[in-house]
Motif scaffolding. Structure first.
Motif, PDB file in Angstrom:
ATOM      1  N   HIS A  42      39.563  48.743  44.215  1.00  0.00           N
ATOM      2  CA  HIS A  42      38.637  47.566  44.981  1.00  0.00           C
ATOM      3  C   HIS A  42      38.267  46.412  43.712  1.00  0.00           C
ATOM      4  N   ALA A  43      38.753  45.277  44.035  1.00  0.00           N
ATOM      5  CA  ALA A  43      38.068  44.294  43.261  1.00  0.00           C
ATOM      6  C   ALA A  43      36.829  43.769  43.965  1.00  0.00           C
ATOM      7  N   LEU A  44      35.742  43.351  43.156  1.00  0.00           N
ATOM      8  CA  LEU A  44      34.617  43.011  43.626  1.00  0.00           C
ATOM      9  C   LEU A  44      34.437  41.550  42.823  1.00  0.00           C
ATOM     10  N   TYR A  45      32.990  41.419  42.916  1.00  0.00           N
ATOM     11  CA  TYR A  45      32.690  40.098  42.195  1.00  0.00           C
ATOM     12  C   TYR A  45      31.055  40.278  41.975  1.00  0.00           C
ATOM     13  N   ALA A  58      29.170  48.252  45.281  1.00  0.00           N
ATOM     14  CA  ALA A  58      29.787  48.626  43.870  1.00  0.00           C
ATOM     15  C   ALA A  58      29.508  50.160  43.245  1.00  0.00           C
ATOM     16  N   ALA A  59      28.158  50.164  43.445  1.00  0.00           N
ATOM     17  CA  ALA A  59      27.549  51.585  42.805  1.00  0.00           C
ATOM     18  C   ALA A  59      27.814  52.662  43.837  1.00  0.00           C
ATOM     19  N   ARG A  60      27.760  52.399  45.064  1.00  0.00           N
ATOM     20  CA  ARG A  60      28.516  53.301  46.141  1.00  0.00           C
ATOM     21  C   ARG A  60      29.838  53.685  45.803  1.00  0.00           C
ATOM     22  N   GLU A  64      31.553  57.253  44.553  1.00  0.00           N
ATOM     23  CA  GLU A  64      32.485  58.072  45.375  1.00  0.00           C
ATOM     24  C   GLU A  64      33.923  57.965  44.885  1.00  0.00           C
ATOM     25  N   GLY A  65      34.026  57.387  43.476  1.00  0.00           N
ATOM     26  CA  GLY A  65      35.212  57.869  42.826  1.00  0.00           C
ATOM     27  C   GLY A  65      36.199  56.883  42.953  1.00  0.00           C
ATOM     28  N   TYR A  66      36.000  55.606  43.384  1.00  0.00           N
ATOM     29  CA  TYR A  66      37.048  54.566  43.654  1.00  0.00           C
ATOM     30  C   TYR A  66      37.104  53.819  42.444  1.00  0.00           C
ATOM     31  N   ASP A  67      38.387  53.313  42.041  1.00  0.00           N
ATOM     32  CA  ASP A  67      38.605  52.345  40.840  1.00  0.00           C
ATOM     33  C   ASP A  67      38.133  50.899  41.293  1.00  0.00           C
TER      34      ASP A  67
END
Length: 181
Positions: A42-45, A58-60, A64-67
Motif C-alpha cells: 500500500h502506498a500512502l502519503y 497506516a498504523a493499522r 496487520e503486516g502489510y508493506d
C-alpha cells in the motif's frame, strides 16, 4: 482565474472546514481498512494542510503486516517513485521539499496507491492540487489500484476531466469505502 482554479480554491476551503468539524475522521477512516481492495503493498502519503490524515490507517495496516511505502518526488514533471516506510521511520525532504523516506529505503512497486485529493465524483474523477504528480504516476503504473482518500463532504456532482486525467477505482472516507466504475 480558470474554472479549475476557482474549484480548487473552493474545495480547499471546504476541506479545511470539514477537517475542523470532524477531528476524529482519520480514526473512523482507519476502521474501514478491511474494505479496501486486496493488495499487499500500500502506498500512502503524509498529509499536508487539511488533507485527510492516513496515518491512523497506516498504523493499522502496518500492524496487520502489510508493506507500506510513501511517494517521493525525484524531479519535476516525472512520476513519483515509492520507498518502503513504517510509521516512525526517519524522513528527509524530497525534491519538492515534502518529507519522504530516506534514499537508503528500498524502492517499492505499490499495488494500491492511496492518494490525497481536493474533490471527487461518483464516476472516479479526482481533482488534485494541480501539480500533476499523481496523474503522471497513475499513467506510469496503470496496473496499480487508485484509491482517493478524502472527507465524504469533498464529493461533488461532476468533475470535468481532461484526456490525461485517470479515474480512481474507489474512494475511502470516514463513512466507508466506495468502489467506483
Amino acid at each position: 482565474m480558470t474554472d479549475k482554479q476557482a474549484l480548487r480554491s473552493e474545495m480547499r476551503a471546504r476541506r479545511k472546514a470539514l477537517a475542523l468539524v470532524a477531528p476524529y475522521a482519520a480514526e473512523r477512516l482507519a476502521g474501514f481498512a478491511d474494505d479496501l481492495p486486496g493488495a499487499v503493498v500500500h502506498a500512502l502519503y503524509l498529509p499536508i494542510g487539511a488533507e485527510m490524515d492516513p496515518r491512523p490507517l497506516a498504523a493499522r495496516l502496518a500492524y496487520e503486516g502489510y508493506d507500506l511505502c510513501l511517494p517521493v518526488v525525484t524531479a519535476p514533471d516525472t512520476p513519483l517513485i515509492f520507498r518502503w516506510w513504517r510509521p516512525g521511520d526517519d524522513l528527509a525532504p524530497d525534491a519538492a521539499g515534502i518529507p519522504a523516506p530516506l534514499p537508503s529505503a528500498r524502492e517499492m512497486q505499490p499495488e494500491l496507491i492511496l492518494t490525497p485529493l481536493l474533490a471527487f465524483d461518483g464516476a472516479g474523477g479526482r481533482l488534485g492540487q494541480g501539480g500533476g504528480y499523481y496523474d503522471r504516476t497513475f499513467a506510469a503504473r496503470p496496473e496499480a489500484l487508485r484509491v482517493g482518500v478524502a472527507y465524504a463532504g469533498q464529493r461533488v456532482d461532476r468533475l470535468s476531466l481532461l484526456d490525461h486525467d485517470i479515474p480512481l477505482h474507489g474512494v475511502l472516507t470516514e463513512t466507508g469505502y466506495t468502489a467506483l466504475p
